[in-house]
Design a protein around this motif. Structure first.
Motif, mmCIF file in Angstrom:
data_model
loop_
_atom_site.group_PDB
_atom_site.id
_atom_site.type_symbol
_atom_site.label_atom_id
_atom_site.label_comp_id
_atom_site.label_asym_id
_atom_site.label_seq_id
_atom_site.Cartn_x
_atom_site.Cartn_y
_atom_site.Cartn_z
ATOM 1 N N HIS A 1 -100.191 -80.402 59.731
ATOM 2 C CA HIS A 1 -100.794 -80.699 60.169
ATOM 3 C C HIS A 1 -102.153 -81.001 59.444
ATOM 4 N N VAL A 2 -102.819 -80.637 58.317
ATOM 5 C CA VAL A 2 -103.629 -80.794 57.578
ATOM 6 C C VAL A 2 -103.867 -82.415 57.297
ATOM 7 N N ALA A 3 -102.921 -82.972 56.929
ATOM 8 C CA ALA A 3 -103.534 -84.159 56.282
ATOM 9 C C ALA A 3 -103.881 -85.404 57.469
ATOM 10 N N PHE A 4 -102.771 -84.547 58.757
ATOM 11 C CA PHE A 4 -103.507 -85.394 60.175
ATOM 12 C C PHE A 4 -105.182 -85.426 60.469
ATOM 13 N N ASP A 5 -105.106 -83.974 60.326
ATOM 14 C CA ASP A 5 -106.582 -83.448 61.336
ATOM 15 C C ASP A 5 -107.310 -82.683 60.398
ATOM 16 N N GLY A 6 -106.769 -82.361 59.210
ATOM 17 C CA GLY A 6 -107.702 -81.881 58.478
ATOM 18 C C GLY A 6 -107.979 -80.295 58.777
ATOM 19 N N TRP A 7 -108.390 -79.444 57.773
ATOM 20 C CA TRP A 7 -108.420 -77.682 57.923
ATOM 21 C C TRP A 7 -109.581 -77.773 59.389
ATOM 22 N N SER A 8 -109.348 -77.793 60.416
ATOM 23 C CA SER A 8 -109.852 -77.800 61.363
ATOM 24 C C SER A 8 -109.342 -76.406 62.622
ATOM 25 N N PRO A 9 -110.330 -76.674 63.674
ATOM 26 C CA PRO A 9 -108.960 -76.117 65.200
ATOM 27 C C PRO A 9 -108.510 -76.480 65.003
ATOM 28 N N ALA A 10 -108.359 -77.933 65.231
ATOM 29 C CA ALA A 10 -106.929 -78.490 66.081
ATOM 30 C C ALA A 10 -106.023 -78.061 64.903
ATOM 31 N N THR A 11 -105.903 -77.930 63.952
ATOM 32 C CA THR A 11 -104.977 -77.441 62.849
ATOM 33 C C THR A 11 -104.696 -75.942 62.787
ATOM 34 N N PHE A 12 -105.287 -75.253 63.222
ATOM 35 C CA PHE A 12 -105.728 -74.095 63.416
ATOM 36 C C PHE A 12 -104.475 -73.607 65.457
ATOM 37 N N LYS A 13 -104.723 -74.227 66.152
ATOM 38 C CA LYS A 13 -104.032 -74.323 67.361
ATOM 39 C C LYS A 13 -102.687 -75.045 67.415
ATOM 40 N N ALA A 14 -102.826 -75.948 66.127
ATOM 41 C CA ALA A 14 -101.189 -76.260 66.247
ATOM 42 C C ALA A 14 -100.508 -75.280 64.778
ATOM 43 N N ALA A 15 -101.054 -74.367 64.344
ATOM 44 C CA ALA A 15 -100.584 -73.640 64.064
ATOM 45 C C ALA A 15 -100.243 -72.229 64.786
ATOM 46 N N ILE A 16 -101.541 -72.169 64.808
ATOM 47 C CA ILE A 16 -101.059 -70.421 66.112
ATOM 48 C C ILE A 16 -98.937 -70.896 66.782
ATOM 49 N N ARG A 17 -98.996 -72.050 67.246
ATOM 50 C CA ARG A 17 -98.065 -72.643 68.179
ATOM 51 C C ARG A 17 -96.586 -72.396 67.487
ATOM 52 N N ASP A 18 -97.194 -73.639 66.280
ATOM 53 C CA ASP A 18 -95.763 -73.433 65.240
ATOM 54 C C ASP A 18 -95.128 -72.658 64.270
ATOM 55 N N ALA A 19 -95.956 -72.313 64.720
ATOM 56 C CA ALA A 19 -95.961 -70.395 64.257
ATOM 57 C C ALA A 19 -94.964 -69.474 64.818
ATOM 58 N N ASP A 20 -95.540 -69.551 66.252
ATOM 59 C CA ASP A 20 -94.911 -68.268 66.869
ATOM 60 C C ASP A 20 -95.810 -66.548 67.373
ATOM 61 N N ILE A 21 -96.989 -67.302 66.942
ATOM 62 C CA ILE A 21 -97.827 -66.135 66.480
ATOM 63 C C ILE A 21 -98.584 -65.789 67.604
ATOM 64 N N ALA A 22 -99.088 -64.626 68.391
ATOM 65 C CA ALA A 22 -100.354 -64.933 69.045
ATOM 66 C C ALA A 22 -101.240 -64.764 68.958
ATOM 67 N N PRO A 23 -102.531 -65.122 69.515
ATOM 68 C CA PRO A 23 -103.361 -66.233 69.355
ATOM 69 C C PRO A 23 -104.279 -65.212 69.363
#
Length: 232
Positions: A19-41
């Motif tokens: 996601h970094v290429a599209f959203d940078g190192w941003s809150p949106a990227t972190f939120k997507a990483a949590i979702r994709d990695a299936d890790i509790a927030p």
């Protein structure tokens, strides 16, 4: 379920890189990483309190680790020391798995609130290169070596980001020129030391610098760490 701390961060980082290429190192990227990695927030926030900033730092450290691992396997016994430095910087850039992630990281760490983190990362890379090459200095040279190499490394990264030459040949030529500039400075310092007049002028500064010592290193205890995920 118990998941090692570094494993959790690695999973988040792997997920974030898509996601970094599209959203940078941003809150949106972190939120997507949590979702994709299936890790509790709550777990993700415990591992990365600053969110994507911590993942950007982890991405840089991953590159440093890959560089050091390669330095340990390469046979550079016949190389001049300046060529070993050049090889280490090249290995560090060749360890990058996502050039756009570096570009986005450069933008992130140029922001005033994250500039100190960026400077620390560059210093850390220079420090790991010198350590891997067997540097044993414990005086002011410990600092000047890392500061000088950090300048060479950061300039080379910026050039590399805009380089589209085959196999980044223009970048390696740029790197060689920067190291040659440093070598000219070292030759100038040597001439100053050999000059009776200039060496006397430097007596005071040299005395002061002789009292500067490298920081004390804490031994790497390899302490284990883990995180127990809270129950849903």
């Amino acid at each position: 379920m118990t998941v090692p701390y570094e494993t959790t961060k690695s999973l988040l980082l792997d997920a974030a890189l898509t996601h970094v290429a599209f959203d940078g190192w941003s809150p949106a990227t972190f939120k997507a990483a949590i979702r994709d990695a299936d890790i509790a927030p709550a777990v993700a926030r415990a591992v990365c309190p600053r969110g994507a900033v911590d993942l950007a730092i982890a991405f840089h450290h991953r590159g440093d680790d890959a560089m050091v691992a390669r330095l340990k396997t390469e046979n550079m016994a016949d190389l001049k020391f300046r060529d070993k430095i050049a090889a280490a910087v090249r290995f560090r850039l060749e360890a990058v798995t996502d050039k756009e992630a570096v570009r986005r990281g450069t933008t992130l760490f140029a922001l005033p609130m994250h500039a100190a983190d960026g400077a620390k990362l560059i210093w850390g890379t220079a420090d790991r290169i010198w350590d891997a090459l067997g540097d044993t200095s414990d005086d002011v040279n410990w600092y000047t070596k890392r500061a000088t190499l950090g300048g060479v490394y950061s300039a080379t990264v910026l050039y590399w980001l805009g380089d589209d030459s085959p196999d980044h040949m223009s970048t390696w030529e740029f790197l060689d020129r920067r190291i040659e500039d440093v070598m000219q400075i070292e030759k100038l310092k040597a001439r100053v030391r050999q000059s009776p007049t200039l060496s006397r002028l430097m007596t005071g500064p040299n005395w002061l610098m002789s009292h500067i010592k490298a920081p004390t290193r804490m031994p790497n205890m390899e302490l284990p760490g883990s995180w127990t995920a809270p129950r849903e």
